[in-house]
Design a protein around this motif. Sequence first.
Motif, PDB file in Angstrom:
ATOM      1  N   SER A  87       0.835  -1.198   0.000  1.00  0.00           N
ATOM      2  CA  SER A  87       0.000   0.000   0.000  1.00  0.00           C
ATOM      3  C   SER A  87       0.877   1.259   0.000  1.00  0.00           C
ATOM      4  O   SER A  87       0.604   2.215  -0.724  1.00  0.00           O
ATOM      5  N   ALA A  88       1.932   1.252   0.808  1.00  0.00           N
ATOM      6  CA  ALA A  88       2.826   2.415   0.892  1.00  0.00           C
ATOM      7  C   ALA A  88       3.542   2.649  -0.437  1.00  0.00           C
ATOM      8  O   ALA A  88       3.614   3.786  -0.918  1.00  0.00           O
ATOM      9  N   ILE A  89       4.062   1.594  -1.041  1.00  0.00           N
ATOM     10  CA  ILE A  89       4.808   1.747  -2.293  1.00  0.00           C
ATOM     11  C   ILE A  89       3.846   2.126  -3.427  1.00  0.00           C
ATOM     12  O   ILE A  89       4.190   2.892  -4.331  1.00  0.00           O
ATOM     13  N   SER A  90       2.617   1.636  -3.366  1.00  0.00           N
ATOM     14  CA  SER A  90       1.588   2.006  -4.324  1.00  0.00           C
ATOM     15  C   SER A  90       1.274   3.501  -4.218  1.00  0.00           C
ATOM     16  O   SER A  90       1.146   4.200  -5.222  1.00  0.00           O
ATOM     17  N   GLU A  91       1.159   3.978  -2.983  1.00  0.00           N
ATOM     18  CA  GLU A  91       0.866   5.399  -2.762  1.00  0.00           C
ATOM     19  C   GLU A  91       2.012   6.279  -3.271  1.00  0.00           C
ATOM     20  O   GLU A  91       1.784   7.362  -3.799  1.00  0.00           O
ATOM     21  N   LEU A  92       3.242   5.818  -3.136  1.00  0.00           N
ATOM     22  CA  LEU A  92       4.384   6.553  -3.667  1.00  0.00           C
ATOM     23  C   LEU A  92       4.222   6.729  -5.180  1.00  0.00           C
ATOM     24  O   LEU A  92       4.390   7.831  -5.709  1.00  0.00           O
ATOM     25  N   GLY A  93       3.881   5.654  -5.881  1.00  0.00           N
ATOM     26  CA  GLY A  93       3.650   5.732  -7.332  1.00  0.00           C
ATOM     27  C   GLY A  93       2.498   6.660  -7.672  1.00  0.00           C
ATOM     28  O   GLY A  93       2.545   7.409  -8.652  1.00  0.00           O
ATOM     29  N   ASN A  94       1.456   6.625  -6.852  1.00  0.00           N
ATOM     30  CA  ASN A  94       0.294   7.482  -7.056  1.00  0.00           C
ATOM     31  C   ASN A  94       0.670   8.958  -6.887  1.00  0.00           C
ATOM     32  O   ASN A  94       0.255   9.809  -7.677  1.00  0.00           O
ATOM     33  N   MET A  95       1.451   9.258  -5.857  1.00  0.00           N
ATOM     34  CA  MET A  95       1.877  10.643  -5.615  1.00  0.00           C
ATOM     35  C   MET A  95       2.731  11.156  -6.770  1.00  0.00           C
ATOM     36  O   MET A  95       2.543  12.285  -7.247  1.00  0.00           O
ATOM     37  N   ILE A  96       3.678  10.326  -7.225  1.00  0.00           N
ATOM     38  CA  ILE A  96       4.548  10.728  -8.337  1.00  0.00           C
ATOM     39  C   ILE A  96       3.715  10.992  -9.590  1.00  0.00           C
ATOM     40  O   ILE A  96       3.861  12.016 -10.254  1.00  0.00           O
ATOM     41  N   SER A  97       2.800  10.071  -9.907  1.00  0.00           N
ATOM     42  CA  SER A  97       2.005  10.205 -11.129  1.00  0.00           C
ATOM     43  C   SER A  97       1.014  11.350 -11.042  1.00  0.00           C
ATOM     44  O   SER A  97       0.774  12.051 -12.028  1.00  0.00           O
ATOM     45  N   GLY A  98       0.424  11.568  -9.868  1.00  0.00           N
ATOM     46  CA  GLY A  98      -0.488  12.687  -9.692  1.00  0.00           C
ATOM     47  C   GLY A  98       0.214  14.017  -9.899  1.00  0.00           C
ATOM     48  O   GLY A  98      -0.300  14.905 -10.595  1.00  0.00           O
ATOM     49  N   ASN A  99       1.396  14.162  -9.304  1.00  0.00           N
ATOM     50  CA  ASN A  99       2.178  15.390  -9.503  1.00  0.00           C
ATOM     51  C   ASN A  99       2.579  15.552 -10.968  1.00  0.00           C
ATOM     52  O   ASN A  99       2.554  16.661 -11.513  1.00  0.00           O
ATOM     53  N   ALA A 100       2.968  14.447 -11.608  1.00  0.00           N
ATOM     54  CA  ALA A 100       3.366  14.506 -13.021  1.00  0.00           C
ATOM     55  C   ALA A 100       2.191  14.918 -13.898  1.00  0.00           C
ATOM     56  O   ALA A 100       2.366  15.688 -14.850  1.00  0.00           O
ATOM     57  N   SER A 101       0.985  14.435 -13.578  1.00  0.00           N
ATOM     58  CA  SER A 101      -0.171  14.819 -14.393  1.00  0.00           C
ATOM     59  C   SER A 101      -0.476  16.310 -14.233  1.00  0.00           C
ATOM     60  O   SER A 101      -0.914  16.962 -15.175  1.00  0.00           O
ATOM     61  N   THR A 102      -0.203  16.870 -13.053  1.00  0.00           N
ATOM     62  CA  THR A 102      -0.354  18.311 -12.851  1.00  0.00           C
ATOM     63  C   THR A 102       0.683  19.075 -13.677  1.00  0.00           C
ATOM     64  O   THR A 102       0.365  20.100 -14.298  1.00  0.00           O
ATOM     65  N   ILE A 103       1.917  18.588 -13.693  1.00  0.00           N
ATOM     66  CA  ILE A 103       2.966  19.202 -14.513  1.00  0.00           C
ATOM     67  C   ILE A 103       2.560  19.172 -15.985  1.00  0.00           C
ATOM     68  O   ILE A 103       2.669  20.174 -16.703  1.00  0.00           O
ATOM     69  N   LEU A 104       2.054  18.016 -16.444  1.00  0.00           N
ATOM     70  CA  LEU A 104       1.610  17.889 -17.831  1.00  0.00           C
ATOM     71  C   LEU A 104       0.461  18.856 -18.125  1.00  0.00           C
ATOM     72  O   LEU A 104       0.436  19.513 -19.167  1.00  0.00           O
ATOM     73  N   TYR A 105      -0.484  18.958 -17.204  1.00  0.00           N
ATOM     74  CA  TYR A 105      -1.620  19.873 -17.369  1.00  0.00           C
ATOM     75  C   TYR A 105      -1.117  21.306 -17.543  1.00  0.00           C
ATOM     76  O   TYR A 105      -1.598  22.046 -18.402  1.00  0.00           O
ATOM     77  N   ASN A 106      -0.141  21.690 -16.727  1.00  0.00           N
ATOM     78  CA  ASN A 106       0.425  23.040 -16.815  1.00  0.00           C
ATOM     79  C   ASN A 106       1.180  23.270 -18.120  1.00  0.00           C
ATOM     80  O   ASN A 106       1.412  24.415 -18.514  1.00  0.00           O
ATOM     81  N   GLN A 107       1.571  22.173 -18.796  1.00  0.00           N
ATOM     82  CA  GLN A 107       2.229  22.260 -20.100  1.00  0.00           C
ATOM     83  C   GLN A 107       1.221  22.147 -21.239  1.00  0.00           C
ATOM     84  O   GLN A 107       1.601  22.104 -22.403  1.00  0.00           O
ATOM     85  N   GLY A 108      -0.081  22.067 -20.892  1.00  0.00           N
ATOM     86  CA  GLY A 108      -1.120  21.994 -21.917  1.00  0.00           C
ATOM     87  C   GLY A 108      -1.469  20.595 -22.352  1.00  0.00           C
ATOM     88  O   GLY A 108      -2.181  20.412 -23.343  1.00  0.00           O
ATOM     89  N   VAL A 109      -0.996  19.574 -21.643  1.00  0.00           N
ATOM     90  CA  VAL A 109      -1.287  18.176 -21.983  1.00  0.00           C
ATOM     91  C   VAL A 109      -2.286  17.643 -20.959  1.00  0.00           C
ATOM     92  O   VAL A 109      -1.982  17.572 -19.770  1.00  0.00           O
ATOM     93  N   ARG A 110      -3.478  17.294 -21.424  1.00  0.00           N
ATOM     94  CA  ARG A 110      -4.534  16.814 -20.531  1.00  0.00           C
ATOM     95  C   ARG A 110      -4.481  15.291 -20.444  1.00  0.00           C
ATOM     96  O   ARG A 110      -4.585  14.611 -21.465  1.00  0.00           O
ATOM     97  N   VAL A 111      -4.315  14.780 -19.225  1.00  0.00           N
ATOM     98  CA  VAL A 111      -4.290  13.333 -19.012  1.00  0.00           C
ATOM     99  C   VAL A 111      -5.026  12.981 -17.719  1.00  0.00           C
ATOM    100  O   VAL A 111      -5.135  13.802 -16.809  1.00  0.00           O
ATOM    101  N   ASP A 112      -5.529  11.776 -17.667  1.00  0.00           N
ATOM    102  CA  ASP A 112      -6.059  11.180 -16.447  1.00  0.00           C
ATOM    103  C   ASP A 112      -5.178   9.985 -16.136  1.00  0.00           C
ATOM    104  O   ASP A 112      -4.663   9.320 -17.049  1.00  0.00           O
TER     105      ASP A 112
END
Length: 153
Positions: A87-112
């Motif tokens: 669960s902890a290692i899964s959450e680490l991946g989730n945090m990384i990907s969530g932050n990355a999707s925000t970075i992508l959004y700020n670059q104009g790339v929409r992802v879920d």
Amino acid sequence: MKAEYINPFLESAKIVIEQVIQIRPSTGQLGIKDIKFVENYIWIQIGINGQMNGDIVFGLSEQVALKMVSAMMGGYTVAVMDEMGKSAISELGNMISGNASTILYNQGVRVDITPPKVIHSAQTAGFTATRALTIPLIMEGIGELDIQVLLAS
């Protein structure tokens, strides 16, 4: 496959690891390699849908995962990858990907992103080995976390 697809995940992983694990990781060599699912290794698979489609897979040895989970638990030594560790290692991946999707959004790339799937053995991987854009993050005293990008578009 474009190298810039991996940059938001690399940037996010460095920030999250520094915050959660208290270690500043260094960046290894960018490359393309075949993903081979081997035993005693853990993968965190996160799907990406939208203007980019595919998967991000974070790969790390079980020993590295245990050290990271121990650091996430405030230094409490975790010796076995149990459900709490997964669960902890899964959450680490989730945090990384969530932050990355925000970075992508700020670059104009929409992802879920999809919820993380922890793969603990080659038999349960659910997808065949393929080529991926990959870059390792090196954490001194802990080991390496591979960021692997498998994008269809």
